[in-house]
Design a protein around this motif. Sequence first.
Motif, short mmCIF file in Angstrom:
data_model
loop_
_atom_site.label_atom_id
_atom_site.label_comp_id
_atom_site.label_asym_id
_atom_site.label_seq_id
_atom_site.Cartn_x
_atom_site.Cartn_y
_atom_site.Cartn_z
N GLU A 84 20.32 29.53 24.72
CA GLU A 84 21.44 30.41 24.42
C GLU A 84 22.43 30.51 25.59
OE1 GLU A 84 20.57 34.20 22.78
OE2 GLU A 84 18.84 33.49 21.63
N GLY A 115 28.55 32.69 20.11
CA GLY A 115 28.34 32.81 18.67
C GLY A 115 26.95 32.48 18.18
N LYS A 158 24.29 34.47 17.80
CA LYS A 158 23.81 35.47 16.84
C LYS A 158 24.44 35.26 15.48
CE LYS A 158 23.46 40.48 16.12
NZ LYS A 158 23.77 41.82 16.68
N GLU A 159 25.74 35.01 15.45
CA GLU A 159 26.44 34.80 14.18
C GLU A 159 25.96 33.54 13.47
OE1 GLU A 159 28.71 37.42 16.81
OE2 GLU A 159 27.79 35.44 17.08
N CYS A 160 25.71 32.49 14.25
CA CYS A 160 25.23 31.23 13.68
C CYS A 160 23.87 31.41 13.02
CB CYS A 160 25.14 30.18 14.79
SG CYS A 160 24.63 28.53 14.26
N GLU A 205 22.49 34.24 12.03
CA GLU A 205 22.58 35.16 10.91
C GLU A 205 23.12 34.46 9.67
OE1 GLU A 205 22.11 38.52 8.68
OE2 GLU A 205 21.28 38.00 10.64
N ARG A 206 24.05 33.54 9.87
CA ARG A 206 24.57 32.77 8.74
C ARG A 206 23.46 31.95 8.08
NH1 ARG A 206 28.16 30.54 11.37
NH2 ARG A 206 27.37 28.41 11.63
N TYR A 207 22.63 31.31 8.91
CA TYR A 207 21.51 30.55 8.36
C TYR A 207 20.56 31.48 7.59
CZ TYR A 207 22.78 26.80 11.68
OH TYR A 207 23.43 25.83 12.38
N ASP A 233 14.01 32.60 7.14
CA ASP A 233 15.35 32.55 7.70
C ASP A 233 15.85 31.14 7.98
OD1 ASP A 233 15.50 35.31 7.68
OD2 ASP A 233 14.72 35.51 9.73
N SER A 269 23.91 25.02 16.42
CA SER A 269 24.79 24.45 15.40
C SER A 269 24.23 23.17 14.81
CB SER A 269 26.18 24.19 15.97
OG SER A 269 26.15 23.17 16.97
#
Length: 291
Positions: A19, A24, A26-28, A30-32, A88, A263
């Motif tokens: 990390e 981004g 956390k956002e990545c 969470e999207r998964y 997840d 990503s």
Amino acid sequence: MNVYRNYGPQALELQYDPEAGVAGVKECLERYAIESRRLRASHPARLDVAYGPGPAQRLDIYLAEHGERVPIQVFVHGGAWKGSAKEDRSFPADAFCSRGAAWIGLEYPLAPAVALDEIVQQVREGIAWIYRNAATFGADSTRLYISGSSAGAHLCAMVIATDWKRFGLAPSVIAGATLISGIFDLEPLSLTRGYAHLRLDPESVERNSPIHHLPGRECPLVVAVGRAETAEFVRQSVDYFRTWTDRGFAGHLMVLDGHHHFSIMGEMSRRESPLHRAMLAQMGLALEPAR
């Protein structure tokens, strides 16, 4: 003072913190997770199937949309052997099930509650269960493929080195593997505070470092890593692949431009991605025309 290669203690910690310096994350993730939960709720599946007596010995089977005796893609999630969950990380299932494959998300117990030896053993038990039970969900045990990201890639590399005779199975259980952003030599992790939960010592490092335990026979292999990952994550993939090919085994190394440790996971399901297409080709599935 250097503690590993040309890295001092702080620099080594940063090299193995995926990390660090990545925006981004956390956002990545969470999207998964959101896409995975949507798929889990909507796609025909057998969820939380037990492959052993332990509470974490569970797997989710996402059924192929068409075909008989279909191939299987088993995905082993990452999370530094201490986090994340199959629920997840099931988002790529649709991209494979729609092409005529079953997708299985395999769960396993996490450190520090269990040692790394036990995690490896239980993942192997999960693969053995899938092989034995493939026909019950319309799949072909001789077309069993595995993939994993980060810690999951490490576990998959340990799986392909398994002596399956110990499980009463044929020696060629795994038909192919895709290893994404993996750790294949645990020595540097044993020198970091960030992986103290693994409780590594020289003996467990040797036992559980895939670079020291290649299989006795080859299987089709894809090794992928993001070019934007830390130098050590890239080196680990390159070194493992070089060791693989030095053994005389064939394989495919992919260093994907513009991708970091998180990503790159999305490339498994992006239909135009070279990684997704390499995984389909390995399984012998028809490729969609590139756009």
